[in-house]
Enzyme design. Structure first.
Site, mmCIF file in Angstrom:
data_model
loop_
_atom_site.group_PDB
_atom_site.id
_atom_site.type_symbol
_atom_site.label_atom_id
_atom_site.label_comp_id
_atom_site.label_asym_id
_atom_site.label_seq_id
_atom_site.Cartn_x
_atom_site.Cartn_y
_atom_site.Cartn_z
ATOM 1 N N GLU A 1 27.934 29.487 65.104
ATOM 2 C CA GLU A 1 27.681 30.394 64.243
ATOM 3 C C GLU A 1 28.743 31.610 64.272
ATOM 4 O OE1 GLU A 1 24.114 32.705 64.834
ATOM 5 O OE2 GLU A 1 24.578 34.213 63.309
ATOM 6 N N HIS B 1 26.088 35.560 71.095
ATOM 7 C CA HIS B 1 24.802 35.270 71.711
ATOM 8 C C HIS B 1 24.594 33.715 71.718
ATOM 9 C CE1 HIS B 1 23.894 35.200 67.145
ATOM 10 N NE2 HIS B 1 23.024 34.031 67.462
#
Lengths: 144, 144
Positions: free
Chosen positions: B135, B8
């Site tokens: 991330e 994402h």
């Protein structure tokens, strides 16, 4: 419009060689792609990312400005390390998409032109797009 | 590490209702997903994007801070309209990935913890990652 595939994330980089080394050596990318159509004043490379089934995920588009007058030179002046610059979604018909954005009162930036993947693109102003510079791109016939 | 799926793009938003309206009405998204595990002080929603074969593309993670002490409150203070905040790539083994990043001298931010998708995650400092807050997330067992 109907939401299309997230083709790529545009990332401005100060040094393409260092960026490619980062993506290869730190992130472990193994597949890179030259632009189909060069863009004025910009050095561009795409990093291919995997999906569940292949290597046709959303690409990272690495963009290095070659002078201080390009569309990304101002971004680099403000962000010396580089960083995320835009998101790009695919549409089946670029002219229809442009009409829709204009009808919604969104500020389309400049004329529709041929992007790095060789299909027509336009950009929409980040202030009208939740703070994100958004590229709309006609879906290429190949994977990307 | 070996480059994994781009799970994402994290996007900070000042107003979740307005952000969802944007993604639904302007961008034409039809599929949204609640976080599996709530995150302290954050309202989160995922926008699903299509691939060539389904609806399992890279998600947009919309993140609204609910107070001024969250991990994204500072970003919103500097970018009132919101915008692109981080990128998230999947790995098969979070502990092995953390060891690799630490061995490369990359600054891992805080302890490994359970992210919104319910699998372990950590963040790496943008200054060590080409200006991008990155991330790293253990691959979930489902689509996302």
């Amino acid at each position: 419009m109907k939401l299309g595939r997230l083709n790529h994330i545009g990332v401005v980089v100060p040094d393409m060689a260092a960026a490619l080394a980062h993506w290869r050596d730190v992130m472990g990318a193994t597949s890179f792609e030259e632009p189909h159509v060069p863009q004025d004043g910009l050095k561009i490379m795409f990093v291919n990312t995997p999906t569940h089934s292949g290597n046709d995920g959303t690409q990272m588009e690495l963009i290095q400005p070659l002078n201080d007058k390009t569309a990304v030179s101002g971004f680099l002046a403000k962000n010396a390390a580089g960083g995320q610059h835009h998101v790009c979604f695919e549409v089946p018909d670029i002219d229809a998409a442009r009409e829709e954005f204009e009808a919604m009162g969104k500020r389309v930036l400049g004329p529709t032109r041929i992007g790095a993947h060789g299909t027509p693109i336009f950009f929409v102003h980040p202030k009208d797009m939740q703070g994100m510079l958004t590229e709309i791109m006609e879906t290429p016939k190949g994977d990307h």
